[in-house]
Design a protein around this motif. Structure first.
Motif, PDB file in Angstrom:
ATOM      1  N   VAL A   1      78.423  57.739  20.616  1.00 44.01           N
ATOM      2  CA  VAL A   1      79.499  58.541  20.018  1.00 44.01           C
ATOM      3  C   VAL A   1      79.037  59.976  19.780  1.00 44.01           C
ATOM      4  CG1 VAL A   1      80.618  56.556  18.962  1.00 44.01           C
ATOM      5  CG2 VAL A   1      78.880  57.781  17.679  1.00 44.01           C
ATOM      6  N   GLU A   2      77.750  60.177  19.504  1.00 45.68           N
ATOM      7  CA  GLU A   2      77.250  61.536  19.323  1.00 45.68           C
ATOM      8  C   GLU A   2      77.311  62.325  20.627  1.00 45.68           C
ATOM      9  OE1 GLU A   2      73.430  61.630  17.579  1.00 45.68           O
ATOM     10  OE2 GLU A   2      74.003  60.504  15.777  1.00 45.68           O
ATOM     11  N   LYS A   3      76.944  61.694  21.716  1.00 45.58           N
ATOM     12  CA  LYS A   3      76.977  62.391  23.004  1.00 45.58           C
ATOM     13  C   LYS A   3      78.408  62.673  23.434  1.00 45.58           C
ATOM     14  CE  LYS A   3      72.534  60.659  24.603  1.00 45.58           C
ATOM     15  NZ  LYS A   3      72.153  60.184  23.268  1.00 45.58           N
ATOM     16  N   ILE A   4      79.308  61.743  23.164  1.00 47.03           N
ATOM     17  CA  ILE A   4      80.719  61.974  23.480  1.00 47.03           C
ATOM     18  C   ILE A   4      81.251  63.139  22.655  1.00 47.03           C
ATOM     19  CG2 ILE A   4      83.026  60.978  23.316  1.00 47.03           C
ATOM     20  CD1 ILE A   4      81.735  58.256  23.931  1.00 47.03           C
ATOM     21  N   GLY A   5      80.940  63.160  21.353  1.00 55.12           N
ATOM     22  CA  GLY A   5      81.380  64.264  20.503  1.00 55.12           C
ATOM     23  C   GLY A   5      80.793  65.593  20.937  1.00 55.12           C
ATOM     24  N   TRP A   6      79.538  65.578  21.424  1.00 51.57           N
ATOM     25  CA  TRP A   6      78.905  66.804  21.908  1.00 51.57           C
ATOM     26  C   TRP A   6      79.701  67.408  23.057  1.00 51.57           C
ATOM     27  CZ3 TRP A   6      73.955  66.804  25.380  1.00 51.57           C
ATOM     28  CH2 TRP A   6      73.588  68.123  25.644  1.00 51.57           C
ATOM     29  N   PHE A   7      80.082  66.602  24.031  1.00 50.65           N
ATOM     30  CA  PHE A   7      80.818  67.140  25.171  1.00 50.65           C
ATOM     31  C   PHE A   7      82.192  67.654  24.741  1.00 50.65           C
ATOM     32  CE2 PHE A   7      83.979  66.451  28.530  1.00 50.65           C
ATOM     33  CZ  PHE A   7      83.515  67.351  29.479  1.00 50.65           C
ATOM     34  N   VAL A   8      82.878  66.898  23.891  1.00 49.26           N
ATOM     35  CA  VAL A   8      84.228  67.292  23.488  1.00 49.26           C
ATOM     36  C   VAL A   8      84.205  68.642  22.789  1.00 49.26           C
ATOM     37  CG1 VAL A   8      86.157  66.696  21.974  1.00 49.26           C
ATOM     38  CG2 VAL A   8      85.078  64.931  23.367  1.00 49.26           C
ATOM     39  N   GLU A   9      83.213  68.884  21.928  1.00 47.12           N
ATOM     40  CA  GLU A   9      83.175  70.166  21.233  1.00 47.12           C
ATOM     41  C   GLU A   9      82.620  71.279  22.115  1.00 47.12           C
ATOM     42  OE1 GLU A   9      80.722  72.261  19.958  1.00 47.12           O
ATOM     43  OE2 GLU A   9      78.941  71.178  20.572  1.00 47.12           O
ATOM     44  N   ALA A  10      81.796  70.941  23.113  1.00 48.83           N
ATOM     45  CA  ALA A  10      81.203  71.965  23.973  1.00 48.83           C
ATOM     46  C   ALA A  10      82.211  72.551  24.952  1.00 48.83           C
ATOM     47  CB  ALA A  10      80.013  71.388  24.737  1.00 48.83           C
ATOM     48  N   VAL A  11      83.299  71.846  25.227  1.00 51.69           N
ATOM     49  CA  VAL A  11      84.271  72.324  26.212  1.00 51.69           C
ATOM     50  C   VAL A  11      84.878  73.642  25.770  1.00 51.69           C
ATOM     51  CG1 VAL A  11      86.503  71.828  27.259  1.00 51.69           C
ATOM     52  CG2 VAL A  11      84.783  70.035  27.123  1.00 51.69           C
ATOM     53  N   SER A  12      85.273  73.739  24.508  1.00 47.85           N
ATOM     54  CA  SER A  12      85.922  74.960  24.037  1.00 47.85           C
ATOM     55  C   SER A  12      84.938  76.129  24.027  1.00 47.85           C
ATOM     56  CB  SER A  12      86.503  74.741  22.640  1.00 47.85           C
ATOM     57  OG  SER A  12      85.502  74.304  21.744  1.00 47.85           O
ATOM     58  N   ARG A  13      83.690  75.914  23.653  1.00 49.45           N
ATOM     59  CA  ARG A  13      82.706  76.993  23.672  1.00 49.45           C
ATOM     60  C   ARG A  13      82.413  77.445  25.100  1.00 49.45           C
ATOM     61  NH1 ARG A  13      77.942  75.753  22.303  1.00 49.45           N
ATOM     62  NH2 ARG A  13      78.105  73.498  21.983  1.00 49.45           N
ATOM     63  N   PHE A  14      82.349  76.488  26.014  1.00 52.13           N
ATOM     64  CA  PHE A  14      82.146  76.845  27.415  1.00 52.13           C
ATOM     65  C   PHE A  14      83.325  77.663  27.943  1.00 52.13           C
ATOM     66  CE2 PHE A  14      83.459  75.594  31.731  1.00 52.13           C
ATOM     67  CZ  PHE A  14      82.469  76.244  32.463  1.00 52.13           C
TER      68      PHE A  14
END
Length: 621
Positions: A138-151
């Protein structure tokens, strides 16, 4: 959704057809948070990227000896610094919020799926995999979801800066525009291999987690047979495999990082070399050269987010795939039901086997196949692990009721109940009718010595109800855990209570008292007990014997001992030879005809004498 508003009132219905679809579903369900993160990200990256223009403007103002433009450049630089500080602060705030809310949504979805599937979950997915998904994944999934907007913010900023450079200084801006796509896309050929290595690492880590979970769960048994060293060696081997896979994955990511450092440096060299020639020719000023150089140097910061999004996706994709595999599991029956929510009462009947448990009576079920008994118990509870004809309570099919109503009407306690960590009061704080209090339930389950043991093991707990229970009740014996679980089931006081081997780890004297206590406390309520213990069977109002998945005999315990050899074989643990000897009589000449119950004198006991002696032993116990 803010962190303070968690948990979600309804986490939604996930798209669990694949890992990428599940990630996209999570992103769409956090669109508001993603847009806020994107806005603050644009402010942050734009403020950082505007600094080189301010520096170049200030240098050119000094060269031209223009105090007005120097003051203007200083004012713009102050605004950029303020925008950078505000944007960075709120970007971090929104990004962490997106990360935590995405992870919380996945955890809620997993918890809801676990509750819906019940015991069928661990039959279809290893318990260790569920633990791995609900923790590290769940931590890795949350990492990608939040990284999309910053990218996305970083990518838009790079496009804006490139356009501004072309407008500001076309000769150098074109060089930057041609070089940046190479920087952004240079690592793409390496990503598939990096992703495969990350998948292997996650797979091996998942197997190691499953092995560790199983080892910890069976540690007491392993120590009893001296097998802890064997399993420790297995875990060492699995851990080393994870380490080797992690090193191979890290090598690939270090190569990607090196490329992300090398290529921007080469671009800077090209820009400076070309810019110096232009400055010598007088085509650009010193301030313009510094501006372009600084802009390219600053762009390496948002370019880093291309590497991050690639890493986040590579690590989250297998995690999302595992989560989607668990969330895609479905119950054999519908959870909503076709009938209105109600709690029926009446006889409990299973059409598949023909088992009938009359209302208000204690029915004992004897089945020689433990797996078949477990599946029957699940059907009686209205949540079978496989499709088929539903059990009926009062003539109402349980699979036509909403799941909550079915579980309120019929409670099933399996043969290996789990005790959650916390105080005894919290353990017994379960949905209940209110007709049975904790003291009566604990007394019926013969938990006096358990309460004493908990009080002694908990410092500062004057009231046994405030005593702490360790995770899964590991500090208690198997019999103590069984009795606490039985007390918890008795407190709920459902219309029908199904108990699967509730006293298998209890001594005979305690078992006899539990049988009497359950019979007394459940008077007037429907109770079904799966057991082969003569002590429990002797207290039952009605005994149903199952053979080959069908009802073979119904009656009282002592009557069935005399009349049904197959029943007697299951209850008394007779071997096939002993059963044949009983059928043929003592003249068969087989040594197996000699009684398994010691006689007072020499000779062989006949069937009637054996049954009489068994009855005497049961009465004495």
């Amino acid at each position: 959704m803010q962190i303070r508003d968690l948990p979600f009132p309804d986490p939604g219905v996930p798209d669990a057809r694949s890992g990428p679809r599940f990630l996209w579903w999570l992103f769409r369900n956090q669109l508001g948070g993603q847009l806020r993160s994107l806005a603050w990200g644009l402010l942050h990256f734009a403020s950082v990227s505007a600094l080189p223009f301010c520096v170049g403007l200030a240098i050119q103002a000094v060269v031209d000896r223009s105090g007005t433009r120097l003051a203007l450049a200083g004012g713009i630089m102050v605004l950029c610094c303020v925008g950078n500080a505000i944007g960075d602060t709120f970007l971090h705030r929104t990004a962490v919020t997106n990360w935590i809310t995405a992870a919380a949504r996945v955890q809620q979805l997993l918890a809801r799926k676990t509750a819906l599937l019940g015991s069928a979950l661990t039959r279809r997915v290893a318990a260790g995999e569920v633990v791995a998904v609900s923790t590290g994944d769940v931590e890795k999934i949350g990492w990608f979801v939040e990284a999309v907007s910053r990218f996305t913010a970083a990518a838009l900023t790079i496009v804006l800066v490139c356009v501004a450079l072309v407008v500001y200084e076309p000769a150098l801006g074109i060089v930057v525009i041609l070089g940046l796509p190479v920087l952004a896309l240079a690592v793409l050929p390496l990503l598939p291999r990096a992703t495969r290595r990350a998948d292997v690492q996650r797979e091996k880590a998942g197997r190691a987690t499953e092995l560790a979970s199983d080892t910890v769960a069976g540690l007491r048994v392993l120590r009893g047979i001296g097998g802890e060293e064997l399993f420790l060696d297995r875990y060492r081997s699995a851990s080393q495999e994870v380490r080797h896979a992690a090193v191979r994955s890290a090598r690939m990511w270090s190569l990607i990082s090196a490329i992300q450092v090398l290529l921007p440096g080469l671009l800077l060299v090209v820009v400076v070399w070309h810019g110096v020639h232009l400055a010598r020719e007088g085509r650009i000023g010193v301030g313009e050269l510094v501006t372009v150089y600084s802009s390219v140097m600053i762009l390496t910061y948002p370019l880093r987010h291309f590497e991050e999004i690639a890493m986040a996706y590579s690590f989250s994709r297998p995690s999302a795939k595992r989560a989607a595999r668990v969330l895609a599991l479905e119950r054999a029956t519908d959870t909503t039901g076709s009938r209105p929510a109600e709690v029926p009462a009446g006889d409990l009947y299973d059409p598949t086997t023909g088992l009938l448990a009359p209302e208000g009576r204690l029915t004992a079920v004897v089945c020689g196949d433990p797996d078949a008994a477990g599946r029957l118990a699940e059907r009686l509870g209205g949540h079978p692990s496989e499709g088929g004809t539903s059990a009926l309570l009062g003539g109402v099919p349980l699979d036509e009721l909403p799941l909550k109503s079915a579980r309120t009407a019929v409670l099933v306690q399996d043969k290996d109940p789990v005790l959650l960590s916390g105080t005894l009061r919290e353990l017994l704080d379960v949905p209940a009718s209110g007709a049975v209090d904790a003291e009566d339930a604990l007394a019926a389950a013969q938990c006096a010595d358990v309460l004493a043991a908990l009080s002694q093991g908990s410092l500062g707990a004057d009231d046994p109800m405030d005593a702490r229970i360790t995770e899964r009740g590991r500090s208690l014996s198997g019999g103590q855990r069984q009795r606490l679980a039985l007390a918890r089931s008795l407190i709920t006081d459902p219309e029908a209570l199904v108990l699967d081997e509730p006293t298998s780890a209890v001594d005979s004297h305690t078992e006899a008292r539990i049988a009497e206590g359950v019979r007394s406390l459940r008077a007037g309520r429907t109770t079904v007990v799966f057991t082969s213990s003569p002590l429990l069977l002797d207290h039952a109002d009605r005994i149903v014997f199952l053979h080959d998945g069908e009802v073979a005999a119904i009656g009282a315990h002592r009557d069935l001992l005399h009349s049904e050899p197959r029943y007697r074989a299951v209850v008394t643990r007779e071997t096939d030879q002993e059963t044949a000897a009983h059928r043929n009589g003592p003249t068969a000449g087989d040594e197996a005809t000699k009684t398994r119950v010691p006689a007072l004198g020499d000779g062989v006991l006949g069937d009637d004498e054996v049954l009489h002696r068994l009855e005497e032993i049961e009465e004495t116990a």
